[in-house]
Scaffold this motif. Sequence first.
Motif, mmCIF file in Angstrom:
data_model
loop_
_atom_site.group_PDB
_atom_site.id
_atom_site.type_symbol
_atom_site.label_atom_id
_atom_site.label_comp_id
_atom_site.label_asym_id
_atom_site.label_seq_id
_atom_site.Cartn_x
_atom_site.Cartn_y
_atom_site.Cartn_z
ATOM 1 N N VAL A 1 0.463 15.829 13.469
ATOM 2 C CA VAL A 1 1.227 14.722 13.693
ATOM 3 C C VAL A 1 0.282 13.645 14.391
ATOM 4 N N GLU A 2 -0.486 14.043 15.398
ATOM 5 C CA GLU A 2 -1.272 12.877 15.828
ATOM 6 C C GLU A 2 -2.724 12.583 14.563
ATOM 7 N N ARG A 3 -2.875 13.398 13.983
ATOM 8 C CA ARG A 3 -3.828 13.374 12.926
ATOM 9 C C ARG A 3 -3.451 12.344 11.711
ATOM 10 N N LYS A 4 -2.162 12.502 11.334
ATOM 11 C CA LYS A 4 -1.768 11.606 10.538
ATOM 12 C C LYS A 4 -1.726 9.818 11.098
ATOM 13 N N LYS A 5 -1.134 10.157 12.258
ATOM 14 C CA LYS A 5 -0.997 9.005 13.013
ATOM 15 C C LYS A 5 -2.323 8.055 12.938
ATOM 16 N N LYS A 6 -3.505 8.978 13.449
ATOM 17 C CA LYS A 6 -4.643 8.178 13.603
ATOM 18 C C LYS A 6 -4.998 7.900 12.058
ATOM 19 N N ARG A 7 -4.994 8.741 11.231
ATOM 20 C CA ARG A 7 -5.317 8.255 9.952
ATOM 21 C C ARG A 7 -5.134 6.920 9.059
ATOM 22 N N ILE A 8 -3.778 6.592 9.572
ATOM 23 C CA ILE A 8 -3.247 5.339 9.055
ATOM 24 C C ILE A 8 -4.115 4.206 9.636
ATOM 25 N N ARG A 9 -4.792 4.387 10.759
ATOM 26 C CA ARG A 9 -5.539 3.453 11.389
ATOM 27 C C ARG A 9 -6.886 3.492 10.918
ATOM 28 N N MET A 10 -7.503 4.478 10.082
ATOM 29 C CA MET A 10 -8.826 4.668 9.689
ATOM 30 C C MET A 10 -9.038 4.244 8.122
ATOM 31 N N ALA A 11 -8.147 3.299 7.872
ATOM 32 C CA ALA A 11 -8.646 2.707 6.445
ATOM 33 C C ALA A 11 -9.765 1.597 6.510
ATOM 34 N N ASP A 12 -9.956 1.197 7.667
ATOM 35 C CA ASP A 12 -11.086 0.473 7.649
ATOM 36 C C ASP A 12 -11.888 0.482 9.003
ATOM 37 N N MET A 13 -13.119 -0.223 9.216
ATOM 38 C CA MET A 13 -13.805 0.097 10.463
ATOM 39 C C MET A 13 -14.333 -0.945 10.870
ATOM 40 N N ARG A 14 -14.934 -1.378 12.031
ATOM 41 C CA ARG A 14 -15.662 -2.519 12.562
ATOM 42 C C ARG A 14 -16.999 -2.244 12.445
ATOM 43 N N SER A 15 -17.835 -3.176 11.464
ATOM 44 C CA SER A 15 -19.113 -2.803 11.435
ATOM 45 C C SER A 15 -20.175 -2.791 12.673
ATOM 46 N N GLU A 16 -19.509 -3.823 13.531
ATOM 47 C CA GLU A 16 -20.297 -3.745 14.625
ATOM 48 C C GLU A 16 -20.234 -2.371 15.578
ATOM 49 N N ARG A 17 -19.292 -1.553 15.332
ATOM 50 C CA ARG A 17 -19.337 -0.216 16.088
ATOM 51 C C ARG A 17 -20.119 0.841 15.576
ATOM 52 N N VAL A 18 -20.576 0.747 14.126
ATOM 53 C CA VAL A 18 -21.023 1.905 13.599
ATOM 54 C C VAL A 18 -22.374 2.449 14.134
ATOM 55 N N LEU A 19 -23.109 1.229 14.340
ATOM 56 C CA LEU A 19 -24.388 1.716 15.133
ATOM 57 C C LEU A 19 -24.438 1.634 16.565
ATOM 58 N N GLU A 20 -23.670 0.552 17.012
ATOM 59 C CA GLU A 20 -23.533 0.350 18.607
ATOM 60 C C GLU A 20 -23.034 1.368 19.268
ATOM 61 N N ASP A 21 -22.198 2.250 18.924
ATOM 62 C CA ASP A 21 -21.539 3.435 19.735
ATOM 63 C C ASP A 21 -22.170 4.742 18.997
ATOM 64 N N LYS A 22 -22.937 5.361 19.571
ATOM 65 C CA LYS A 22 -23.422 6.532 18.940
ATOM 66 C C LYS A 22 -22.723 7.722 19.248
ATOM 67 N N ARG A 23 -21.605 7.645 19.961
ATOM 68 C CA ARG A 23 -20.571 8.695 20.111
ATOM 69 C C ARG A 23 -19.289 8.528 19.256
ATOM 70 N N SER A 24 -19.436 7.664 18.492
ATOM 71 C CA SER A 24 -18.110 7.359 17.642
ATOM 72 C C SER A 24 -18.132 8.175 16.247
ATOM 73 N N TYR A 25 -17.098 8.109 15.671
ATOM 74 C CA TYR A 25 -17.202 8.986 14.643
ATOM 75 C C TYR A 25 -17.714 8.513 13.414
#
Length: 274
Positions: free
Chosen positions: A81-105
């Motif tokens: 249930v949580e997996r589906k809820k989170k996935r809806i919000r993973m259609a896009d991503m902030r480019s600023e976070r990709v390299l900045e947060d090395k713990r991020s997915y």
Amino acid sequence: MISFLHRRQLCYDISLHSDIELTKEIFPKVKDQRVSLIAPGGDHVLSFGFPEYPIISRQGSDLVLSEMEWSVDPVYEKDPVERKKKRIRMADMRSERVLEDKRSYWYKLRTNRCLIPVSGTYEHRAIQGWAQKVPYYIWPKDRKIQFLPGLYQLFESIGPTGEKIQIGSFGMLTRPANELMANIHNDGEFRHRMPLFLTPELEQFWVSENFSDDDMKAVFDYCLPSELLDAHTVFSVRGKKPRPDGKPKFEFWRYENLPPLGDDHELSNQMALF
């Protein structure tokens, strides 16, 4: 421990009414691994149902055109249930976070670069005193198709008969908006953002074989000028009410007394036509 900021971004609505075969003309070395002929919904594709969609992905030394599901599947989440809820919000991503947060997915997926072919995108503009936001269609000037950068994921799952199958999913990169897009996407917690629009040259560079984190940062720093985009109002994007003139969703629709972009105050005696 992998972290992820589950935040609503902006771009859940795109259009692909251009011929997908144009991708092979622009990327002549791409390998077509599509299972079937793709017709992804034409004038409007919405991410919420995780639709299969054609993307170009860099896989080792190859460029591959294949279908993947829009919205990265958070396979690290074990609760369905949580997996589906989170996935809806993973259609896009902030480019600023990709390299900045090395713990991020997203940092973990940063080498899985892809391009998302679109004819254009949709966004909504708020106007003071109007009951509903006004939808806009945005497309690149003098181009039949453009390619938005994203990141993808491949993982193994078990098919209906017990066999192992590989499933791909992807997300779209966003950045702070240029003037045009800031005037359209002018409301909400994450207003003033837009897809990471690129020039044709940078699109090719994004999926080049030798690509470093420094190269990625340079692409993230690029902001497409407003004058390279066109935009006009449309009747509706997600609404169930059919368009009165029967034309596709991306076609122009006129609103009476619409303030010019950059002025979001209601004109005198103006009413929203919805």
